[in-house]
Design a protein around this motif. Structure first.
Motif, PDB file in Angstrom:
ATOM      1  N   GLN A   1      57.445   5.241 102.288  1.00  0.00           N
ATOM      2  CA  GLN A   1      57.779   6.487 102.982  1.00  0.00           C
ATOM      3  C   GLN A   1      56.865   7.671 102.679  1.00  0.00           C
TER       4      GLN A   1
ATOM      5  N   ARG B   1      61.913  -4.234  94.411  1.00  0.00           N
ATOM      6  CA  ARG B   1      62.865  -3.496  93.565  1.00  0.00           C
ATOM      7  C   ARG B   1      63.364  -4.397  92.453  1.00  0.00           C
TER       8      ARG B   1
ATOM      9  N   GLU C   1      59.494   1.302 108.194  1.00  0.00           N
ATOM     10  CA  GLU C   1      59.704   2.736 107.957  1.00  0.00           C
ATOM     11  C   GLU C   1      58.920   3.604 108.943  1.00  0.00           C
TER      12      GLU C   1
ATOM     13  N   GLU D   1      59.487   8.144  94.260  1.00  0.00           N
ATOM     14  CA  GLU D   1      60.472   7.890  95.317  1.00  0.00           C
ATOM     15  C   GLU D   1      61.877   7.744  94.741  1.00  0.00           C
TER      16      GLU D   1
ATOM     17  N   LEU E   1      67.433  -8.352  97.560  1.00  0.00           N
ATOM     18  CA  LEU E   1      66.306  -9.180  97.139  1.00  0.00           C
ATOM     19  C   LEU E   1      65.413  -8.324  96.254  1.00  0.00           C
TER      20      LEU E   1
ATOM     21  N   GLU F   1      75.110  -1.217 104.553  1.00  0.00           N
ATOM     22  CA  GLU F   1      73.951  -0.383 104.880  1.00  0.00           C
ATOM     23  C   GLU F   1      72.780  -1.205 105.419  1.00  0.00           C
ATOM     24  N   LEU F   2      72.372  -0.843 106.628  1.00  0.00           N
ATOM     25  CA  LEU F   2      71.238  -1.524 107.261  1.00  0.00           C
ATOM     26  C   LEU F   2      70.025  -0.596 107.300  1.00  0.00           C
TER      27      LEU F   2
HETATM   28  O1  4AD Z   1      67.981   3.289 101.521  1.00  0.00           O
HETATM   29  P1  4AD Z   1      66.638   2.926 100.992  1.00  0.00           P
HETATM   30  O2  4AD Z   1      66.463   2.837  99.528  1.00  0.00           O
HETATM   31  O3  4AD Z   1      65.651   3.994 101.612  1.00  0.00           O
HETATM   32  C1  4AD Z   1      64.340   4.179 101.328  1.00  0.00           C
HETATM   33  O4  4AD Z   1      63.663   3.466 100.627  1.00  0.00           O
HETATM   34  C2  4AD Z   1      63.719   5.304 102.126  1.00  0.00           C
HETATM   35  N1  4AD Z   1      62.420   5.626 101.516  1.00  0.00           N
HETATM   36  C3  4AD Z   1      63.593   4.891 103.564  1.00  0.00           C
HETATM   37  C4  4AD Z   1      62.980   5.932 104.446  1.00  0.00           C
HETATM   38  O5  4AD Z   1      63.603   6.927 104.746  1.00  0.00           O
HETATM   39  N2  4AD Z   1      61.773   5.714 104.903  1.00  0.00           N
HETATM   40  O6  4AD Z   1      66.175   1.546 101.644  1.00  0.00           O
HETATM   41  C5  4AD Z   1      66.127   1.393 103.035  1.00  0.00           C
HETATM   42  C6  4AD Z   1      66.788   0.103 103.452  1.00  0.00           C
HETATM   43  C7  4AD Z   1      68.274   0.001 103.105  1.00  0.00           C
HETATM   44  O7  4AD Z   1      69.054   0.664 104.071  1.00  0.00           O
HETATM   45  C8  4AD Z   1      68.490  -1.491 103.093  1.00  0.00           C
HETATM   46  O8  4AD Z   1      68.676  -1.976 104.410  1.00  0.00           O
HETATM   47  C9  4AD Z   1      67.175  -2.020 102.581  1.00  0.00           C
HETATM   48  O9  4AD Z   1      66.203  -1.000 102.765  1.00  0.00           O
HETATM   49  N3  4AD Z   1      67.224  -2.386 101.171  1.00  0.00           N
HETATM   50  C10 4AD Z   1      67.202  -3.651 100.687  1.00  0.00           C
HETATM   51  N4  4AD Z   1      67.167  -4.841 101.338  1.00  0.00           N
HETATM   52  C11 4AD Z   1      67.143  -5.955 100.579  1.00  0.00           C
HETATM   53  N5  4AD Z   1      67.142  -5.953  99.221  1.00  0.00           N
HETATM   54  C12 4AD Z   1      67.184  -4.791  98.534  1.00  0.00           C
HETATM   55  N6  4AD Z   1      67.161  -4.798  97.204  1.00  0.00           N
HETATM   56  C13 4AD Z   1      67.219  -3.563  99.279  1.00  0.00           C
HETATM   57  N7  4AD Z   1      67.247  -2.258  98.939  1.00  0.00           N
HETATM   58  C14 4AD Z   1      67.247  -1.563 100.097  1.00  0.00           C
END
Ligand code: 4AD
Ligand code: MG
Length: 477
Positions: A207, A228, A245, A165, A238, A400-401
């Motif tokens: 995903q 993460r 998703e 991913e 966090l 970014e939400l």
């Molecule tokens: O933008 P991200 O990395 O997208 C994905 O993981 C895709 N696989 C999603 C998909 O298309 N199904 O993460 C999605 C969302 C971000 O927009 C953010 O809101 C949140 O996850 N996010 C976190 N929230 C809290 N702590 C973190 N370390 C985050 N990293 C991402």
């Protein structure tokens, strides 16, 4: 907690002297007479009146902040101001004492920092009670939204053998003896002796597996913990967070954006209705918190901000449009951005995102069609060969939400992209197979659940909206 005794339920009844029992924790005890009792079912405390003449002295002394008790008596219209009803206690049973001298939550205002350090008790404050009830309502509303629209809740693995991913650094999972790691002849870790006989990690996103489900069930969603290991010590990150998703078959990027926008509007409408008292409290809290700030630095009043999400359509612009707005913006021309906006293709930093949502549009903005170089391999290539069908939803105060995209459904294009980005194709055959057998246009997104809770509660630190936050250097409880 027996339903019949819940304070939230009593508050909806007509007090006419009926005998009731309540069970909860003492918030304050005034004049040796008035207990403010909270049972967590609502932010409102029930006033329990004790008769200091007849209640035994030793019981009276044990009614202290934090003590747990069961009170039985008549529910009557309140004689005093500030509450509609009160319980005149005929009997008080203390089930758990609380030493008033050592109980950390004294009846006064505590800082969020102090409460974070006392994370095991912070649930007992008004603020955290409100936050975690709102968190619950949001989670329920998300399930309801998808269920009512024919989506299936799909549980994707938490332990994963795939690391393709690329959404973030992964936490490694092993049962090997770290003091005596088995090695292969060429000096690498020998995972053949590990629990799963291969290298495994905690998932960063469900995903890719959700896509497999969508290729048969059409509309699915995941809602689970993701991990993460980025060393981002920020108020927005966090190490363990929950992500929603959805993945929708026979759909394109416009469908994806509509779904995300509708979902946000629905869940916010739901909490405005079902979490009203808590939201009103949190709105007041925010107002108090910011009253010493200059007017132009204060955030929008919470309830109006939330209503605005429902009433107003989100702005939709392409990356290229956003880039041009930013390049020609005052702060950019005056050199106010830490990352100057000069070259098309650069990633947008949070200062840029905040300018767009908070200064320029003053509402949520969906940015689409990002340069392929800054996005993941699975995003669908646009006809220009330079951008992909991606979308990010940015909201005021958070950035970014939501992050999502239309997925690359064309086997040859996907294959080329994976090669180009050094994704191990042999290990990903299971993913590619969905494109080999009955591929179709599809799309999805990921919503960071804690960021949604932050947005809705008006809190500012993500560690305050998850019960037990995990972040670099900290995994308490
Ligand atoms: O933008 P991200 O990395 O997208 C994905 O993981 C895709 N696989 C999603 C998909 O298309 N199904 O993460 C999605 C969302 C971000 O927009 C953010 O809101 C949140 O996850 N996010 C976190 N929230 C809290 N702590 C973190 N370390 C985050 N990293 C991402
Ligand atoms: Mg993202």
């Amino acid at each position: 907690m027996n339903k019949k005794t819940r304070i939230t339920r009593l508050l909806k009844s007509t007090p006419d002297g009926q005998i009731v029992t309540v069970k909860g924790w003492v918030r304050t005890f005034r004049n040796n007479q008035f207990i403010a009792l909270n049972d967590g079912s609502t932010i409102v405390n029930l006033q329990v009146v004790v008769d200091r003449e007849t209640l035994p002295e030793d019981i009276l002394k044990r009614i202290t902040p934090g003590a747990a008790l069961i009170a039985t008596g008549k529910l009557i219209e309140s004689q005093g101001h500030g509450q509609a009803m009160e319980l005149v206690a005929a009997e008080i049973l203390i089930t758990g004492d609380s030493n008033a001298d050592t109980y950390p939550l004294q009846p006064k205002r505590h800082s969020l920092e102090f409460l974070r350090k006392n994370g095991h008790l912070r649930f007992r404050t008004q603020t955290f009670g409100a936050i975690f009830r709102i968190r619950h309502h949001l989670a329920y509303a998300i399930h309801k939204f998808f269920n009512d629209r024919g989506f299936f809740y799909l549980n994707t693995p938490i332990i994963t053998g795939s690391d393709a991913e690329g959404a973030g650094e992964m936490f490694r999972l092993t049962t090997l003896d770290l003091n005596n790691v088995p090695k292969t002849d060429d000096g690498h870790v020998d995972y053949s002796n590990d629990f799963f006989a291969k290298e495994t990690n905690l998932t960063v996103s469900g995903q890719l597996e959700a896509e497999l489900g969508a290729m048969a069930l059409s509309n699915v969603y995941t809602f689970g913990p993701t991990f993460r290991a980025e060393n981002s010590n920020t108020t927005r990150h966090l190490a363990e967070f929950w992500m929603v998703e959805p993945e929708i078959a026979f759909s394109d990027l416009d469908d994806d954006m509509d779904l995300a926008e509708n979902m946000l509007q629905y869940v916010i409408g739901y909490v405005l209705e079902h979490g009203k008292l808590d939201l009103e409290f949190l709105a007041k809290r925010l107002e108090n918190e910011e009253k010493n700030k200059p007017q132009n630095e204060r955030s929008f009043p919470l309830l109006e901000k939330l209503q605005g999400i429902i009433d107003d359509k989100f702005e939709r612009i392409t990356y290229t449009e956003a880039f041009n707005i930013l390049r020609n913006s005052k702060p950019n021309k005056k050199g106010k951005f830490a990352y100057p906006v000069e070259e098309w293709g650069m990633d947008l930093q949070s200062e840029h995102e905040r300018f767009l949502v908070e200064k320029k549009f003053k509402k949520p903005v969906i940015i689409t069609d990002y340069p392929k170089g800054i996005k993941a391999f699975y995003m669908r290539m646009n006809d220009d060969g330079k951008t992909v069908a991606a979308m990010d939803i940015l909201v005021p105060g958070i950035g970014e939400l939501v992050g999502g995209s239309q997925r690359e459904e064309r086997l040859d294009v996907l294959h080329d992209r994976m090669k180009e980005m050094n994704i191990p194709i042999e290990e990903m055959q299971w993913y590619l197979d969905t494109r080999v057998y009955g591929s179709c246009p599809h799309a999805g997104f990921g919503l960071g659940f804690e960021r949604l809770v932050l947005f809705v509660t008006g809190m500012t630190n993500i560690r305050d909206v998850i019960p037990f936050p995990r972040f670099p250097g900290s995994a308490e409880f």
